[in-house]
Write a protein that holds these residues in place. Structure first.
Motif, mmCIF file in Angstrom:
data_model
loop_
_atom_site.group_PDB
_atom_site.id
_atom_site.type_symbol
_atom_site.label_atom_id
_atom_site.label_comp_id
_atom_site.label_asym_id
_atom_site.label_seq_id
_atom_site.Cartn_x
_atom_site.Cartn_y
_atom_site.Cartn_z
ATOM 1 N N UNK A 19 19.134 67.018 92.159
ATOM 2 C CA UNK A 19 18.720 66.852 90.770
ATOM 3 C C UNK A 19 17.667 67.888 90.367
ATOM 4 N N UNK A 20 17.493 68.037 89.070
ATOM 5 C CA UNK A 20 16.550 69.000 88.495
ATOM 6 C C UNK A 20 15.154 68.862 89.093
ATOM 7 N N UNK A 21 14.577 69.974 89.519
ATOM 8 C CA UNK A 21 13.233 70.078 90.090
ATOM 9 C C UNK A 21 13.113 69.406 91.465
ATOM 10 N N UNK A 22 14.264 69.019 92.046
ATOM 11 C CA UNK A 22 14.245 68.450 93.404
ATOM 12 C C UNK A 22 15.159 69.264 94.309
ATOM 13 N N UNK A 23 15.380 70.544 93.979
ATOM 14 C CA UNK A 23 16.401 71.352 94.665
ATOM 15 C C UNK A 23 15.869 71.966 95.957
ATOM 16 N N UNK A 24 15.230 71.161 96.814
ATOM 17 C CA UNK A 24 14.569 71.697 98.014
ATOM 18 C C UNK A 24 15.562 72.258 99.030
ATOM 19 N N UNK A 33 23.532 67.248 88.334
ATOM 20 C CA UNK A 33 23.388 66.146 87.367
ATOM 21 C C UNK A 33 23.519 64.764 88.024
ATOM 22 N N UNK A 34 22.915 63.737 87.416
ATOM 23 C CA UNK A 34 23.061 62.374 87.941
ATOM 24 C C UNK A 34 24.413 61.761 87.568
ATOM 25 N N UNK A 35 25.473 62.265 88.195
ATOM 26 C CA UNK A 35 26.843 61.793 87.947
ATOM 27 C C UNK A 35 27.497 61.562 89.310
ATOM 28 N N UNK A 36 28.265 60.496 89.443
ATOM 29 C CA UNK A 36 28.989 60.221 90.690
ATOM 30 C C UNK A 36 30.332 60.967 90.631
ATOM 31 N N UNK A 37 30.565 61.863 91.567
ATOM 32 C CA UNK A 37 31.791 62.673 91.528
ATOM 33 C C UNK A 37 33.028 61.827 91.795
ATOM 34 N N UNK A 92 25.161 60.755 97.014
ATOM 35 C CA UNK A 92 25.623 59.681 96.130
ATOM 36 C C UNK A 92 24.947 59.761 94.759
ATOM 37 N N UNK A 93 25.787 59.737 93.724
ATOM 38 C CA UNK A 93 25.252 59.715 92.358
ATOM 39 C C UNK A 93 24.773 61.051 91.838
ATOM 40 N N UNK A 94 24.986 62.109 92.617
ATOM 41 C CA UNK A 94 24.582 63.451 92.164
ATOM 42 C C UNK A 94 25.778 64.385 92.271
ATOM 43 N N UNK A 95 25.962 65.234 91.264
ATOM 44 C CA UNK A 95 27.138 66.111 91.247
ATOM 45 C C UNK A 95 26.847 67.412 90.517
ATOM 46 N N UNK A 96 27.401 68.491 91.035
ATOM 47 C CA UNK A 96 27.371 69.761 90.298
ATOM 48 C C UNK A 96 28.453 69.700 89.221
ATOM 49 N N UNK A 97 28.153 68.951 88.162
ATOM 50 C CA UNK A 97 29.142 68.730 87.107
ATOM 51 C C UNK A 97 28.969 69.700 85.944
ATOM 52 N N UNK A 99 31.312 65.897 83.235
ATOM 53 C CA UNK A 99 32.187 64.756 83.516
ATOM 54 C C UNK A 99 32.355 64.644 85.037
ATOM 55 N N UNK A 100 32.739 63.456 85.485
ATOM 56 C CA UNK A 100 32.836 63.180 86.924
ATOM 57 C C UNK A 100 34.047 63.843 87.576
ATOM 58 N N UNK A 101 34.920 64.446 86.755
ATOM 59 C CA UNK A 101 36.121 65.099 87.302
ATOM 60 C C UNK A 101 36.112 66.608 87.081
ATOM 61 N N UNK A 102 34.943 67.158 86.711
ATOM 62 C CA UNK A 102 34.859 68.606 86.521
ATOM 63 C C UNK A 102 35.057 69.328 87.857
ATOM 64 N N UNK A 103 35.846 70.388 87.844
ATOM 65 C CA UNK A 103 35.990 71.273 89.010
ATOM 66 C C UNK A 103 36.526 72.606 88.491
#
Ligand SMILES: [Zn+2]
Ligand SMILES: [Zn+2]
Length: 400
Positions: free
Chosen positions: A35-40, A89-93, A104-109, A374-378
């Motif tokens: 997620x944003x600002x947590x990309x360690x 983003x906070x999206x479940x893929x 879980x609950x995070x996706x490069x959407x 969206x959760x189905x972006x690819x």
């Protein structure tokens, strides 16, 4: 000395050769989105890759940002910047793919894994060209695009532009509605500013049967919501796109027979012109205050400024369109209309000459057409070859 044509040959050949390696790189990012600002971990992964390829960098920008330094680092005449955002983003893929998100609950959407890969690929390509560069290039791996106040603004506040003084900046963004292999460019005002509006209307609560003893904030709110559209229809220049939308309205208390004391309204204002944006803020405050007062109530208005308008400069648009057409041929570089969405690359574009362009990543036959967020972006991964080659060529012609 190398000509631009020789550069082009080298870059397009190299982009083809490293595609499998960069697909693997992207799939790693895609599996471990943050997620944003947590990309360690993303930041560490980027730094490891740069070290492995002997590319120097500065780090810890806004904690997770990394700036790769490349080309002539000593006697450079000028500096050109490439930028990629790295957050998810906070999206479940929901894609059924071998490289599906493991967080879980995070996706490069929004395709920021793709942008990061294109920038890294461009660095790798340029690193393989054996010439003495005249100028310097920086590769900005930027955190937190998806979350206000945005990583771009924070990196600039930490002194990014003073430290490197880039004369131009380029960035790209995936566009699933456009087929892989194509690029989309929009001249001038390309993306909207985006501001959040929070309104509280205060009246005087009372019995629904005795409105003469109350000041009705519901009635005041309805006047404001229907009337305020005249700012868009009567005050905005018809040639400047403007949108004013309210997405939330709540009374504090109230019932069928109770006039409440307070109503809260939330909305968004978007436009394509910074001067009008400031003026519109004043008009919005004025309209709401006056309308509330005319009915005996009061209003407090809080406008939270989001990202500014994204403007592609005349100079870099002309440069980019010419170079990209040269690199890909006229057919694959198309002009596209502006969008009312916003993007924090806009902060760079307000500060220095900039070009933000679109990378087609769609493919109907592969069923890669879902919109971003969206959760189905690819994506069709062959787009990486186009993206990293385009980034490399834009920077290389500035470094010759
Ligand atoms: Zn996004
Ligand atoms: Zn994005």
């Amino acid at each position: 000395m190398m000509t631009e044509d020789q550069l082009k040959q080298h870059i397009s050949q190299r982009a083809k050769e490293i595609l499998p390696e960069m697909i693997a790189f992207r799939r790693h990012l895609h599996q471990f989105p943050e997620l944003s600002f947590e990309e360690y971990n993303t930041s560490s992964f980027i730094k490891e890759f740069l070290k492995k390829n002997n590319v120097s960098f500065s780090d810890r920008w806004v904690r997770t940002g990394v700036v790769a330094e490349f080309g002539n680092l000593i006697n450079y005449g000028s500096t050109v910047a490439l930028r990629a955002d790295i957050d998810a983003l906070p999206i479940e893929e929901e894609n059924d793919i071998p490289y599906k998100s493991k967080n879980i609950g995070v996706m490069h959407a929004c395709g920021h894994d793709v942008h990061t890969t294109c920038l890294m690929g461009a660095l790798l390509i340029l690193n393989s060209i054996n010439i003495e560069w005249q100028n310097r290039m920086i590769g900005i791996f930027q955190p937190g695009e998806e979350k206000l106040p945005g990583g771009a603004q924070l990196m600039i506040a930490e002194g990014l532009l003073e430290k490197y003084n880039p004369k131009a900046i380029f960035g790209l963004h995936v566009l699933p509605q456009m087929d892989a292999g194509y690029l989309g460019l929009c001249p001038g005002q390309s993306m909207a500013s985006s501001d959040e509006i929070y309104i509280t209307i205060t009246g005087k609560g009372g019995h629904g049967a005795m409105p003469h003893l109350a000041i009705d904030p519901i009635l005041i709110s309805s006047k404001i919501i229907s009337g305020i559209q005249e700012i868009v229809s009567r005050n905005a220049d018809p040639m400047i796109p403007s949108v004013l939308s309210f997405g939330k309205i709540n009374s504090v208390g109230g019932a069928t027979n109770i006039i409440p004391q307070e109503v809260k309204i939330e909305g968004t204002f978007r436009t394509m012109d910074e001067t009008w944006r400031q003026k519109a803020h004043e008009k919005i405050v004025e309209y709401i205050t006056n309308t509330a007062q005319a009915s005996g109530g009061t209003a407090t208005i809080d406008i939270k400024k989001g990202y500014p308008c994204l403007v592609n400069s005349d100079s870099e648009f002309a440069y980019g369109e010419e170079k990209l057409k040269n690199y890909l041929s006229d057919k694959f570089v198309q002009r596209i209309p502006p969008r009312m969405t916003s993007e924090d690359f806009a902060y760079y574009s307000q500060a220095i000459p900039a070009l933000f362009f679109r990378l087609g990543t769609g493919n109907k036959s592969l069923n890669k057409t879902s919109p971003v967020h969206t959760s189905t972006f690819d994506i069709d991964e062959t787009a990486l070859e186009t993206g990293m080659g385009a980034m490399a060529y834009l920077a290389a012609c500035k470094m010759l």
